[in-house]
Design a protein around this motif. Structure first.
Motif, mmCIF file in Angstrom:
data_model
loop_
_atom_site.group_PDB
_atom_site.id
_atom_site.type_symbol
_atom_site.label_atom_id
_atom_site.label_comp_id
_atom_site.label_asym_id
_atom_site.label_seq_id
_atom_site.Cartn_x
_atom_site.Cartn_y
_atom_site.Cartn_z
ATOM 1 N N ILE A 1 0.839 -1.204 0.000
ATOM 2 C CA ILE A 1 0.000 0.000 0.000
ATOM 3 C C ILE A 1 0.874 1.254 0.000
ATOM 4 O O ILE A 1 0.579 2.226 -0.707
ATOM 5 C CB ILE A 1 -0.939 0.005 1.224
ATOM 6 C CG1 ILE A 1 -1.992 -1.098 1.078
ATOM 7 C CG2 ILE A 1 -1.625 1.363 1.382
ATOM 8 C CD1 ILE A 1 -2.871 -1.279 2.301
ATOM 9 N N GLY A 2 1.958 1.230 0.764
ATOM 10 C CA GLY A 2 2.865 2.369 0.814
ATOM 11 C C GLY A 2 3.477 2.684 -0.540
ATOM 12 O O GLY A 2 3.561 3.847 -0.947
ATOM 13 N N ILE A 3 3.900 1.642 -1.256
ATOM 14 C CA ILE A 3 4.509 1.833 -2.582
ATOM 15 C C ILE A 3 3.487 2.405 -3.565
ATOM 16 O O ILE A 3 3.782 3.331 -4.323
ATOM 17 C CB ILE A 3 5.062 0.490 -3.111
ATOM 18 C CG1 ILE A 3 6.269 0.048 -2.258
ATOM 19 C CG2 ILE A 3 5.474 0.616 -4.580
ATOM 20 C CD1 ILE A 3 6.774 -1.334 -2.583
ATOM 21 N N ILE A 4 2.270 1.849 -3.532
ATOM 22 C CA ILE A 4 1.223 2.335 -4.435
ATOM 23 C C ILE A 4 0.886 3.784 -4.122
ATOM 24 O O ILE A 4 0.677 4.604 -5.031
ATOM 25 C CB ILE A 4 -0.038 1.449 -4.331
ATOM 26 C CG1 ILE A 4 0.271 0.037 -4.829
ATOM 27 C CG2 ILE A 4 -1.182 2.051 -5.145
ATOM 28 C CD1 ILE A 4 -0.858 -0.953 -4.613
ATOM 29 N N GLN A 5 0.841 4.120 -2.836
ATOM 30 C CA GLN A 5 0.554 5.501 -2.444
ATOM 31 C C GLN A 5 1.597 6.474 -2.989
ATOM 32 O O GLN A 5 1.248 7.564 -3.455
ATOM 33 C CB GLN A 5 0.493 5.620 -0.924
ATOM 34 C CG GLN A 5 -0.868 5.310 -0.322
ATOM 35 C CD GLN A 5 -0.942 5.700 1.141
ATOM 36 O OE1 GLN A 5 -0.184 5.195 1.965
ATOM 37 N NE2 GLN A 5 -1.855 6.600 1.478
#
Length: 220
Positions: free
Chosen positions: A63-67
């Motif tokens: 989720i962090g990478i996508i954000q």
């Protein structure tokens, strides 16, 4: 005189990416709550399997990478819209405070990026309203400096609080530190959600004004 360049598609792109960023903030908020629940279980002496920990870490990392990716693309589309809007205003108003290039560059210059984007956004609304009024074009859209002040306040808070959360989370090791970090991440996501809504409203409001400048007949 040069015709105004189309900016509707850029505004739509910016709004779409901001909505996607908002959705990712919501997903991250839910994921952080799951992590918080997991940490609370551990803090209260509950058993947590290695699979649960791995699954949580993988989910949070993904989720962090996508954000990060979504934020980067969203920033690009917003700045494209912002610069085109200021460029078009330059074609109709010859006494603006900054060059068109600053509408993009001001976001990347330290210190200046703390106030110049707000100044340009405020000038966009003020000068567009004045231009339309001078040419007897009236609109139901009412400019409010308070809404821009709210937007910029949340932007500054989001920026600095986000940096704090990132630095703190990188150092967090104990359950208490991880819990504090997770709560801070949830707060950060909440701020991001509010900022996204305000930003969409501002783009939408200006996008109703900009096409009206096309109605003004410019005498060479």
């Amino acid at each position: 005189m040069q015709d105004l360049k189309p900016n509707e598609q850029r505004s739509q792109n910016a709004i779409l990416l901001i909505w996607i960023a908002l959705a990712m903030n919501c997903i991250s908020l839910i994921s952080s709550y799951f992590q918080y629940d997991l940490l609370q279980t551990a803090a209260n002496g509950g058993k947590i399997s290695a699979e649960d920990i791995t699954s949580n870490d993988n989910r949070e990392q993904a989720i962090g990478i996508i954000q990060i990716i979504v934020f980067a693309v969203s920033a690009i589309t917003f700045i494209q819209w912002f610069r085109r809007a200021y460029f078009n205003l330059h074609l109709r108003v010859n006494h603006l405070s900054h060059s068109e290039g600053w509408a993009a560059g001001c976001w990347f210059v330290p210190i200046i990026n703390l106030f110049r984007p707000y100044q340009i956004m405020k000038e966009l609304f003020q000068e567009t309203h004045l231009f339309l009024k001078r040419n007897d074009i009236f609109t139901n859209e009412h400019f409010s400096t308070s809404s821009l002040s709210l937007w910029w306040t949340f932007w500054i808070i989001d920026r600095f609080f986000g940096q704090f959360v990132f630095k703190y989370s990188m150092k967090a090791e104990t359950i208490d530190e991880l819990t504090t970090s997770t709560i801070a991440e949830m707060v950060s996501n909440g701020i991001g959600i509010v900022l996204a809504i305000i930003t969409v409203n501002i783009i939408t409001e200006y996008s109703k004004l900009e096409p009206l400048m096309h109605k003004v007949k410019i005498v060479e």
